[in-house]
Design a protein around this motif. Sequence first.
Motif, mmCIF file in Angstrom:
data_model
loop_
_atom_site.group_PDB
_atom_site.id
_atom_site.type_symbol
_atom_site.label_atom_id
_atom_site.label_comp_id
_atom_site.label_asym_id
_atom_site.label_seq_id
_atom_site.Cartn_x
_atom_site.Cartn_y
_atom_site.Cartn_z
ATOM 1 N N THR A 1 8.220 -24.271 35.298
ATOM 2 C CA THR A 1 9.117 -24.483 34.159
ATOM 3 C C THR A 1 9.003 -25.931 33.671
ATOM 4 O O THR A 1 9.505 -26.269 32.603
ATOM 5 C CB THR A 1 10.586 -24.231 34.557
ATOM 6 N N HIS B 1 4.926 -24.347 42.610
ATOM 7 C CA HIS B 1 4.764 -22.936 42.234
ATOM 8 C C HIS B 1 3.306 -22.582 41.956
ATOM 9 O O HIS B 1 2.742 -21.694 42.569
ATOM 10 C CB HIS B 1 5.576 -22.627 40.972
ATOM 11 N N ASP C 1 15.252 -24.313 37.768
ATOM 12 C CA ASP C 1 14.872 -23.220 38.654
ATOM 13 C C ASP C 1 16.162 -22.554 39.102
ATOM 14 O O ASP C 1 17.126 -23.241 39.449
ATOM 15 C CB ASP C 1 14.103 -23.753 39.874
ATOM 16 N N SER C 2 16.163 -21.236 39.092
ATOM 17 C CA SER C 2 17.428 -20.533 39.346
ATOM 18 C C SER C 2 17.939 -20.719 40.772
ATOM 19 O O SER C 2 19.116 -20.485 41.048
ATOM 20 C CB SER C 2 17.261 -19.047 39.044
ATOM 21 N N HIS C 3 17.064 -21.137 41.704
ATOM 22 C CA HIS C 3 17.532 -21.333 43.089
ATOM 23 C C HIS C 3 17.987 -22.758 43.387
ATOM 24 O O HIS C 3 18.186 -23.121 44.551
ATOM 25 C CB HIS C 3 16.473 -20.846 44.087
ATOM 26 N N ILE D 1 6.089 -15.870 44.413
ATOM 27 C CA ILE D 1 5.940 -15.796 42.956
ATOM 28 C C ILE D 1 4.604 -15.129 42.589
ATOM 29 O O ILE D 1 4.039 -15.314 41.514
ATOM 30 C CB ILE D 1 6.156 -17.206 42.323
ATOM 31 N N ARG E 1 13.811 -12.308 46.250
ATOM 32 C CA ARG E 1 13.696 -11.345 45.140
ATOM 33 C C ARG E 1 12.681 -10.268 45.456
ATOM 34 O O ARG E 1 11.579 -10.578 45.901
ATOM 35 C CB ARG E 1 13.258 -12.064 43.851
ATOM 36 N N ARG F 1 6.959 -7.929 41.202
ATOM 37 C CA ARG F 1 6.917 -9.376 41.434
ATOM 38 C C ARG F 1 5.871 -9.785 42.482
ATOM 39 O O ARG F 1 5.341 -10.892 42.447
ATOM 40 C CB ARG F 1 8.317 -9.857 41.837
ATOM 41 N N ARG G 1 1.734 -21.044 31.671
ATOM 42 C CA ARG G 1 3.126 -21.357 31.365
ATOM 43 C C ARG G 1 3.256 -22.416 30.262
ATOM 44 O O ARG G 1 4.334 -22.641 29.737
ATOM 45 C CB ARG G 1 3.837 -21.831 32.636
ATOM 46 N N SER H 1 15.211 -15.271 37.205
ATOM 47 C CA SER H 1 14.691 -16.625 37.046
ATOM 48 C C SER H 1 15.326 -17.380 35.884
ATOM 49 O O SER H 1 15.880 -16.800 34.956
ATOM 50 C CB SER H 1 13.188 -16.517 36.823
ATOM 51 N N SER H 2 15.171 -18.712 35.936
ATOM 52 C CA SER H 2 15.647 -19.565 34.845
ATOM 53 C C SER H 2 14.582 -19.713 33.772
ATOM 54 O O SER H 2 14.768 -20.436 32.812
ATOM 55 C CB SER H 2 15.977 -20.944 35.412
ATOM 56 N N ARG H 3 13.422 -19.053 33.946
ATOM 57 C CA ARG H 3 12.280 -19.332 33.065
ATOM 58 C C ARG H 3 12.659 -19.187 31.583
ATOM 59 O O ARG H 3 13.087 -18.133 31.130
ATOM 60 C CB ARG H 3 11.080 -18.446 33.431
#
Length: 639
Positions: A38, A65, A119-121, A361, A379, A384, A493, A533-535
């Motif tokens: 991200t 990542h 990042d969502s974590h 990932i 996840r 995934r 990305r 995810s926060s992507r």
Amino acid sequence: MKKSLAYKIIEAHLVEGKMQAGEEISIKIDQTLTQDSTGTMAYLQFEAMGIDKVKTKRSVAYIDHNTLQTGFENADDHAYIISTALSHGVYVSKPGNGICHQIHLERFGIPGMTLLGSDSHTPTNGGIGMLAIGAGGLDVAVAMGGGAYHLIMPKIVNVELKGKLTGSTAAKDIILEVLRIMSVKGGVGKVIEYSGEGAASLSVPERATITNMGAELGATTSIFPSDEITKRFLTSQGRAKDFTELKADDGAYYDEKIVIDLNNLEPLAACPHSPDNVKKVSELSDLKVDQVCIGSCTNSSYLDMMRVAAILKGKTVNPSVSLAISPGSKQVLSMLAKNGALYDLIASGARILECACGPCIGMGQSPKTDAVSVRTFNRNFFGRSGTKSAQVYLVSAETAAVTALTGKLTSPKDYLGKTIEIDMPEVFEINDNLILKPEDYKDIQIVRGPNIKPFPINTKLPEKVSGKVLLKMADNITTDHIMPSDSKLLPFRSNIPHLSDYCLSPVDSEFPKRAKEQGGGFLVAGTNYGQGSSREHAALVPLYLKIKGVLALSFARIHRDNLINNGILPLEFMDEKDYQDLEQNDELIIENAVEQVKNGIVEVKNVTKNKIIKTSLNISKRSVNMLIEGGLLNSVKNA
Ligand code: MIC
Ligand code: SF4
């Protein structure tokens, strides 16, 4: 009022707003983190804001990542992130140093501070008593520039942990139990605050396993008190000065309360394809397993790895299983190497991977067709792992290790018979030679390889918004559906046009083609749209495909913010029947869009069915302005 810990930290950082659940507030951010998948976008956006140096107390750029370098793309992204981060005053953690959340816990996290991460974590650092929140790259870029972070004041939920973990259960089983109780949508708009005898007995890495996977509840964040155990952890990391004791007042007010008795907990597994599809391992014990993966930001600490090494010591991995292990950080791996535990892992037949996100990932280790893969990750969304037909189960490190030996999903309760005692080390190995400090790179030039492409920016909201329903989806659509990520796509990305050909392809492979042919339109979804995810790519790519709005029964927090930040309308159905009646290809029109968005209730005309659909925006005034201006960057520029 007697205050919870989360309330106190929010209060100490409050910039604007009333601290009443549901009201928009803004808070000052002390630290930020980005990661590489991200990060390129976040730094491109930071550059677009024209700010010279970050204004936080500490900002760190991690590369963890996209570490498989099968072409120039990922390496280009690394070079860009490293150079732009250093030139803007951001610390850099180089590839090989480990997973962002694990390293942040070890080297940077400070109790009582706020942390915003792309990042969502990011809530992992709630394990050390931080208020740590995941967000889209744009929000993190704004925070790096010293801007406050806007959020809806969450409800604060107390989870009291009674009793203690028995030898066969682990912190992972606690969070799986919370997921079983609350579901993947149960945490939306909430902070989960842990307390009780059970919480006090957990080490910092165990607490971090729990706060990490709080992301799967949809929660804003999760937090543990900062106590003697936190002090010991920080001291053993050479950071005793960063410690402050923090706890809730006795009899603090909580909006909700859940009690879990650890004495009655059993080893649990999240079954395909959702982290809340939780069953007892003992109920699944005949399941033949093809692959076991141990690692990820949920379960890759020194403690986890030592427990796994103790289980594998002197034994051989079952011949039908491929066991992959990725320690969370260079610190963890070098300590395992020093004390000999790495030998036990290697000798058992485990495949040792680099300290990175890796298989979590889809960066390698995709299992074989129809495989059963047992993982310590957070996840197990459809596809995934990189193998669409694979069935992924999420378990504790102990369950994963015994399963690797037996070849069948196995409860440590049945296999071990005794508790594995691992002491937390008095002193961790401290060697920050993969962390670059901006003060050492004053004249660095920013490197922009050919993989770095411009990103789309929306335009002002027009008076009339129209288009067809391009796709109708069910509940719980994840960002892995919207913008899939695997070793083939992650290198792009920074290349939105390339990614656009894969948008929503796990739901309907024809979607990207249709969206392009129609010149954009609307998406329709059920509840909890955009979980995971926060992507920001899950909003940027639809923006590139000219998606004007998403009509859904409800949205996940970070994804809704990402849609708003990019000027895409997140419209919530007011009547469930309207969701049921809408069909793909229905022609929709929003007249007087600006006025309607200002009012917060938006009437969408279904021209095909000659019907009016009432939707609500449920967002703050600031978000309304952003939608009218065409996203956050435009509204910052026009302010
Ligand atoms: C994930 O676990 O899905 C990721 C990869 O860490 C994401 C970020 C991303 O999509 O790049 C996250 O959780 O935010
Ligand atoms: Fe990395 Fe997986 Fe953690 Fe995301 S969930 S940060 S991909 S280890």
